[in-house]
Design a protein around this motif. Structure first.
Motif, PDB file in Angstrom:
ATOM      1  N   ILE A  49       1.292  -1.497   0.047  1.00  0.00           N
ATOM      2  CA  ILE A  49      -0.031   0.140  -0.025  1.00  0.00           C
ATOM      3  C   ILE A  49       0.930   0.893  -0.162  1.00  0.00           C
ATOM      4  N   VAL A  50       0.794   2.304  -1.663  1.00  0.00           N
ATOM      5  CA  VAL A  50       0.930   3.924  -1.148  1.00  0.00           C
ATOM      6  C   VAL A  50      -0.059   4.466  -1.044  1.00  0.00           C
ATOM      7  N   LYS A  51       0.473   5.460  -0.055  1.00  0.00           N
ATOM      8  CA  LYS A  51      -0.539   6.427   0.991  1.00  0.00           C
ATOM      9  C   LYS A  51      -0.292   7.275   0.644  1.00  0.00           C
ATOM     10  N   GLY A  52      -1.032   8.498   0.045  1.00  0.00           N
ATOM     11  CA  GLY A  52      -1.146  10.009   0.233  1.00  0.00           C
ATOM     12  C   GLY A  52      -0.929  10.228  -1.563  1.00  0.00           C
ATOM     13  N   SER A  53      -0.697  12.021  -1.382  1.00  0.00           N
ATOM     14  CA  SER A  53      -1.049  12.023  -3.086  1.00  0.00           C
ATOM     15  C   SER A  53       0.489  11.438  -4.112  1.00  0.00           C
ATOM     16  N   ALA A  54       1.768  11.213  -2.550  1.00  0.00           N
ATOM     17  CA  ALA A  54       2.589  10.442  -3.790  1.00  0.00           C
ATOM     18  C   ALA A  54       2.363   9.327  -4.866  1.00  0.00           C
ATOM     19  N   GLY A  63      -5.939   8.797  -3.085  1.00  0.00           N
ATOM     20  CA  GLY A  63      -5.873   8.504  -1.882  1.00  0.00           C
ATOM     21  C   GLY A  63      -4.738   6.997  -1.594  1.00  0.00           C
ATOM     22  N   GLY A  64      -4.308   6.646  -2.808  1.00  0.00           N
ATOM     23  CA  GLY A  64      -3.276   5.881  -2.357  1.00  0.00           C
ATOM     24  C   GLY A  64      -3.883   5.046  -2.946  1.00  0.00           C
ATOM     25  N   VAL A  65      -2.229   3.686  -3.523  1.00  0.00           N
ATOM     26  CA  VAL A  65      -2.217   2.655  -4.377  1.00  0.00           C
ATOM     27  C   VAL A  65      -1.717   1.259  -3.390  1.00  0.00           C
ATOM     28  N   ILE A  66      -3.119   0.751  -4.137  1.00  0.00           N
ATOM     29  CA  ILE A  66      -3.103  -0.951  -3.436  1.00  0.00           C
ATOM     30  C   ILE A  66      -2.435  -1.541  -4.699  1.00  0.00           C
ATOM     31  N   ASN A  67      -1.816  -2.792  -3.631  1.00  0.00           N
ATOM     32  CA  ASN A  67      -1.299  -3.554  -5.141  1.00  0.00           C
ATOM     33  C   ASN A  67      -0.731  -4.885  -4.230  1.00  0.00           C
ATOM     34  N   VAL A  68      -1.887  -5.344  -5.077  1.00  0.00           N
ATOM     35  CA  VAL A  68      -2.005  -7.303  -4.562  1.00  0.00           C
ATOM     36  C   VAL A  68      -1.030  -7.785  -5.752  1.00  0.00           C
ATOM     37  N   ILE A  69      -0.389  -8.756  -5.274  1.00  0.00           N
ATOM     38  CA  ILE A  69       0.637  -9.623  -5.337  1.00  0.00           C
ATOM     39  C   ILE A  69       0.259 -10.717  -5.276  1.00  0.00           C
ATOM     40  N   THR A  70       0.594 -11.692  -6.071  1.00  0.00           N
ATOM     41  CA  THR A  70       0.175 -13.105  -6.219  1.00  0.00           C
ATOM     42  C   THR A  70       1.161 -14.091  -5.498  1.00  0.00           C
ATOM     43  N   LYS A  71       0.953 -15.241  -5.687  1.00  0.00           N
ATOM     44  CA  LYS A  71       1.417 -16.093  -5.182  1.00  0.00           C
ATOM     45  C   LYS A  71       2.488 -16.405  -6.110  1.00  0.00           C
ATOM     46  N   ALA A  72       4.056 -16.957  -5.841  1.00  0.00           N
ATOM     47  CA  ALA A  72       5.297 -16.984  -6.657  1.00  0.00           C
ATOM     48  C   ALA A  72       5.172 -18.522  -7.206  1.00  0.00           C
TER      49      ALA A  72
END
Length: 210
Positions: A49-54, A63-72
């Protein structure tokens, strides 16, 4: 109920300002809504999760970015799991996973069904999901990977207007995500990653009296 539409908020920002990605492919659809309820928990390895205006570097994501990373892929040649549960109101969650690595080639395959006649009255769900990931380790410190994610969810809400007569609103959501990427570590602190993706979304809705 299970698999229902879920709105995602970060730091008070409304859901259109939250970008949700699955292996680098955005899940946001029309209206910038991201259907996180359509992502099976079994395929998730971790969530960043990356929060804020960046986060605006990724587009409309104040608001932010949510990056879901799947299983290796599993380091063994072959491994897997088969699960099935059954609960009230024909609620069922069944899945199959198969994973392994053969020389430089790794694979992770998953398929499942999630359905319910409504743990809450009038909230039905019938959905299926297929996910596949292939990885290939390049000579040196690099990797090529590809993913395939297909999901279909039929959700229905019932509204009673008079005794013996009900009104049902049904939404049939279908999605397809395909990604292809390459990453290489240039130095201990510096790496490069390129990702391309194809996304297809369809939504059907209709109403019935019964």
């Amino acid at each position: 109920g299970p698999g229902s539409s879920t709105y995602t908020y970060i730091q008070g920002a409304s859901f259109p300002h939250t970008l949700v990605m699955l292996d680098g492919a955005p899940l946001n659809r029309i209206g910038n809504f991201s259907d996180v309820g359509a992502v099976p928990a079994r395929i998730i390895e971790r969530i960043e999760i990356v929060k804020g205006s960046a986060s605006a570097a990724w587009g409309p994501a104040l608001g932010g970015v949510i990056n879901v990373i799947t299983k290796a892929p599993d380091k063994r040649t072959i491994g897997g799991a088969l699960t099935s549960t059954l609960g009230d109101r024909t609620t069922s969650d069944s899945s199959m996973e198969l994973s392994g690595t053969v020389k430089r080639l790794g694979y992770y395959l998953s398929a499942g069904y999630l359905g319910s006649n409504g743990l809450l009255p009038g909230r039905s769900l019938y959905s299926n999901n297929t996910y596949a990931k292939l990885t290939y380790d390049l000579p040196g410190n690099g990797q090529i990977w590809a993913t395939f994610n297909q999901n279909r969810a039929r959700r229905g809400d019932n509204y009673t207007w008079m005794p013996g007569l009900e009104f049902q609103e049904v939404a049939d959501n279908r999605s397809l995500d395909i990604t292809l990427g390459i990453r290489r570590q240039l130095t201990e602190q510096l790496g490069v990653e390129l990702v391309s993706f194809y996304t297809h979304r369809k939504r059907y809705s209709y109403s019935d009296w019964f």
